[in-house]
Scaffold this active site. Structure first.
Site, PDB file in Angstrom:
ATOM      1  N   ASP A  91      -3.325   4.476  -2.324  1.00 55.82           N
ATOM      2  CA  ASP A  91      -4.440   4.947  -1.507  1.00 55.82           C
ATOM      3  C   ASP A  91      -5.027   6.237  -2.082  1.00 55.82           C
ATOM      4  O   ASP A  91      -4.285   7.142  -2.482  1.00 55.82           O
ATOM      5  CB  ASP A  91      -3.899   5.211  -0.090  1.00 55.82           C
ATOM      6  CG  ASP A  91      -4.991   5.447   0.929  1.00 55.82           C
ATOM      7  OD1 ASP A  91      -5.731   4.492   1.214  1.00 55.82           O
ATOM      8  OD2 ASP A  91      -5.098   6.577   1.432  1.00 55.82           O
ATOM      9  N   GLU A 118      -6.754   3.205  -5.847  1.00 60.49           N
ATOM     10  CA  GLU A 118      -8.044   3.237  -5.153  1.00 60.49           C
ATOM     11  C   GLU A 118      -8.850   4.429  -5.657  1.00 60.49           C
ATOM     12  O   GLU A 118      -8.435   5.586  -5.477  1.00 60.49           O
ATOM     13  CB  GLU A 118      -7.849   3.361  -3.637  1.00 60.49           C
ATOM     14  CG  GLU A 118      -9.178   3.254  -2.902  1.00 60.49           C
ATOM     15  CD  GLU A 118      -9.169   3.777  -1.477  1.00 60.49           C
ATOM     16  OE1 GLU A 118     -10.055   3.379  -0.701  1.00 60.49           O
ATOM     17  OE2 GLU A 118      -8.294   4.605  -1.133  1.00 60.49           O
ATOM     18  N   ASP A 176       0.865  -1.170   0.000  1.00 55.58           N
ATOM     19  CA  ASP A 176       0.000   0.000   0.000  1.00 55.58           C
ATOM     20  C   ASP A 176       0.907   1.226   0.000  1.00 55.58           C
ATOM     21  O   ASP A 176       1.865   1.295   0.771  1.00 55.58           O
ATOM     22  CB  ASP A 176      -0.833  -0.002   1.295  1.00 55.58           C
ATOM     23  CG  ASP A 176      -2.273   0.377   1.076  1.00 55.58           C
ATOM     24  OD1 ASP A 176      -2.491   1.476   0.533  1.00 55.58           O
ATOM     25  OD2 ASP A 176      -3.160  -0.402   1.458  1.00 55.58           O
ATOM     26  N   HIS A 191     -10.882  -3.709   3.381  1.00 57.67           N
ATOM     27  CA  HIS A 191     -10.854  -3.350   4.802  1.00 57.67           C
ATOM     28  C   HIS A 191     -11.699  -2.117   5.123  1.00 57.67           C
ATOM     29  O   HIS A 191     -11.745  -1.700   6.274  1.00 57.67           O
ATOM     30  CB  HIS A 191      -9.400  -3.104   5.211  1.00 57.67           C
ATOM     31  CG  HIS A 191      -8.818  -1.923   4.498  1.00 57.67           C
ATOM     32  ND1 HIS A 191      -8.624  -1.906   3.128  1.00 57.67           N
ATOM     33  CD2 HIS A 191      -8.419  -0.712   4.943  1.00 57.67           C
ATOM     34  CE1 HIS A 191      -8.135  -0.729   2.776  1.00 57.67           C
ATOM     35  NE2 HIS A 191      -7.995   0.018   3.851  1.00 57.67           N
ATOM     36  N   ASP A 192     -12.307  -1.504   4.105  1.00 57.66           N
ATOM     37  CA  ASP A 192     -13.160  -0.333   4.339  1.00 57.66           C
ATOM     38  C   ASP A 192     -14.639  -0.666   4.217  1.00 57.66           C
ATOM     39  O   ASP A 192     -15.486   0.218   4.383  1.00 57.66           O
ATOM     40  CB  ASP A 192     -12.841   0.760   3.306  1.00 57.66           C
ATOM     41  CG  ASP A 192     -11.449   1.317   3.483  1.00 57.66           C
ATOM     42  OD1 ASP A 192     -10.948   1.353   4.623  1.00 57.66           O
ATOM     43  OD2 ASP A 192     -10.838   1.717   2.469  1.00 57.66           O
TER      44      ASP A 192
HETATM   45  C1  NOJ Z   1      -8.462   4.657   2.044  1.00 61.68           C
HETATM   46  C2  NOJ Z   1      -8.080   3.491   2.889  1.00 61.68           C
HETATM   47  O1  NOJ Z   1      -8.461   2.310   2.251  1.00 61.68           O
HETATM   48  C3  NOJ Z   1      -8.726   3.703   4.223  1.00 61.68           C
HETATM   49  O2  NOJ Z   1      -8.612   2.577   5.054  1.00 61.68           O
HETATM   50  C4  NOJ Z   1      -8.118   4.915   4.870  1.00 61.68           C
HETATM   51  O3  NOJ Z   1      -8.765   5.207   6.090  1.00 61.68           O
HETATM   52  C5  NOJ Z   1      -8.216   6.136   3.964  1.00 61.68           C
HETATM   53  N1  NOJ Z   1      -7.887   5.831   2.595  1.00 61.68           N
HETATM   54  C6  NOJ Z   1      -7.290   7.206   4.399  1.00 61.68           C
HETATM   55  O4  NOJ Z   1      -5.979   6.842   4.111  1.00 61.68           O
END
Ligand code: NOJ
Length: 535
Positions: free
Chosen positions: A202, A264, A100, A325-326
């Site tokens: 990210d 992302e 990442d 994970h989000d």
């Molecule tokens: C996206 C990430 O996937 C997430 O977990 C994170 O909180 C935010 N970006 C901020 O970096």
């Protein structure tokens, strides 16, 4: 044609959330040596690529997405030497490793920000986004944090606000300053030189903001739930200049041998596709998250797959994601009954699939007791914690029935609790059951890895005449596969004779893998998926 494909096109990506995969030293948090211990397992899943959520030094306000040093490993996870060993072991197994990269913001403890905030004339002041207060003393504009509250925090010492779209300990870098980009490219180089195969970048679509930092308009379609969605993010995201930054990152990757970048990006198709780059010179894969947010019914999914296929730019390689994970866990979103259908879809669509750890055993969201909630959006917004909280999908991997599920030694307090059902739903137990979700997942990835039609073939939808059944073919040369997925609860008989006389069962969600059927009468039961080889 399949010979010319790259590893990131043909192979499955598996996301590891390092805090939760395997704790090797008994501190309740997963680590790199833990992953090393589980490499055989990962290899047995026929995974090509491992993606690790951040392992860098961090005060962990956002669990590693607040990076304090881009060129080191957090002691919680191990050392650089541990990392090198893990990378070598991964490569020795023919697998790839993707890190990442979090370039949009740093931790407020990163030395760059410490300097930047020290005075208005510090040389690094302009590395971040500082602005004077509005005339009333409030924030410079109306932008909001994804995690609740304003996107600006006032710094008493220098009497200006700095921008952060996540927690206030995540100040955003200023990519309008070329020195910032150079510094981030150096960080990438550091890992590329060590042999890392690429980056998951990210929030890549947020990396540049409107030069004038204009107010964002209200979104009339807002449902009143998540305050961040009350504005249309037309100035804080997806700005035209971001593409210059991404191209520079891509040029660096291209100066190495066969590395890749997956970005992302949460945007609708027409915007998403621009992140391949006009000359396919940006992201190798702009993450396609549509299956995560889609209403789970066959016709909706068919429409979105067809539309995505139609919208791809020439030469753009597709990709699909079912969880991360989000997001809420896959098995929770679609229901445990549909989890196999969902995995069959993910692993048989055209393009690179990304899987999230634990989805191969059907892990579900784990309710987190109030006193153990840690994730900032949930802590900051308790009234919508059940919607925006991410802890439930980040709980320890369920390896076996021992105390702490084999994730950590007995008696250790794990950083998040394990699921109540871990003694039943775990890897060891599913290894023992020949028809388990784990065996199903493995059979699917094995077939995919050895079948050019599945990892490289063309996609074509098939009309089934039944609303709750989505079917499609994947073809390569003479080889043709048919996927039939029942998203619903009905028993159906389908007439698919337009595709031929007979088909051999390659795999079903019920773990059939032999026998053949007549296409004029295909029986499909509730929640069933069939993968058939047309003969
Ligand atoms: C996206 C990430 O996937 C997430 O977990 C994170 O909180 C935010 N970006 C901020 O970096």
């Amino acid at each position: 044609m399949t010979d010319s494909l790259h590893w990131w096109q043909t192979g499955v990506i598996y996301q590891i959330y390092p805090r939760s995969f395997q704790d090797s030293n008994g501190d309740g948090v997963g680590d790199l040596n833990g992953v090393l211990q589980r490499l055989d397992y990962l290899q047995s899943l026929n995974i090509r690529t491992l993606w690790f959520s951040p392992i860098y030094p961090s005060p962990m306000h956002d669990f590693g997405y607040d990076v304090a040093d881009y060129c080191a490993v957090h002691p919680l996870f191990g050392s650089l030497a541990d990392f090198d060993r893990l990378l070598a072991a991964t490569h020795a197994r023919g697998m790839k490793l993707v890190l990442d990269l979090v370039p949009n913001h740093t931790s407020d403890e990163h030395p760059w920000f410490v300097e930047s905030r020290s005075s208005r004339d510090n040389p690094k002041r302009d590395w971040y986004i500082w602005r004077d207060p509005a005339p009333d003393g409030g924030p410079p504009n109306n932008w909001l944090s994804f995690f609740g509250g304003p996107a600006w925090t006032f710094d008493e010492q220098t009497q200006q606000y700095y921008l952060h779209q996540f927690v206030k300990q995540q100040p955003e870098l200023n990519y309008r300053n070329p020195a910032v980009l150079q510094a981030m490219l150096d960080a990438m180089r550091f890992w590329l030189e060590r042999g890392v195969d690429g980056f998951r970048v990210d929030v890549i679509w947020l990396m540049i903001k409107d030069a004038l930092l204009r107010d964002e308009p209200a979104d009339p379609a807002w449902d009143g739930v998540n305050p961040h969605a009350s504005l249309q993010h037309i100035y804080s995201a997806d700005q035209p200049e971001v593409h210059d930054v991404i191209r520079a990152m891509r040029r660096l990757l291209d100066s190495y041998d066969d590395r890749m970048m997956v970005g992302e990006i949460y945007l609708p198709n027409d915007r998403l596709m621009t992140y391949y780059g006009a000359a396919l010179d940006e992201c190798h894969l702009p993450f396609n998250f549509q299956l995560i947010n889609a209403k789970w019914d066959a016709q909706t999914v068919r429409r979105l797959v067809d539309q995505y296929e139609a919208d791809l730019p020439p030469g753009g390689w597709p990709n699909w994601v079912m969880g991360n994970h989000d997001q809420h866990r896959l098995a929770t979103r679609v229901g445990p009954q549909q989890a196999r259908v969902a995995n069959m879809l993910l692993l048989t669509l055209r393009g690179t699939p990304t899987c999230y750890y634990g989805d191969e055993i059907g892990m579900e969201n784990v309710p987190i007791p109030l006193d153990r909630v840690q994730d900032p959006p949930a802590v900051n917004q308790p009234e919508i914690a059940h919607i925006v909280g991410r802890d439930p999908a980040r709980t320890p991997m369920q390896w076996d029935a021992s105390p702490n599920g084999g994730f950590a030694p007995a008696g250790v307090r794990t950083w998040l609790p394990l699921a109540d059902d871990y003694a039943i739903r775990n890897v060891a137990e599913q290894e023992r059951q020949p028809t388990s979700m784990l065996h199903f997942f493995r059979a699917l990835t094995a077939l995919r890895a050895s079948t050019p039609a599945l990892y490289a073939g063309a996609y074509a939808p098939v009309d089934t005449g039944v609303d709750e059944v989505f079917a499609y073919t994947r073809s390569h040369g003479d080889e043709r596969y048919l996927v039939v997925l029942n998203f619903g609860q009905g028993n159906h008989r389908l007439d698919l004779r337009a595709l031929g006389e007979r088909a051999a069962i390659a795999l079903s969600t019920g773990m059939l893998s032999s026998g053949d059927i007549r296409l004029r009468q295909v029986y499909i039961t509730p929640n069933e998926g069939l993968l058939l080889r047309l003969i």
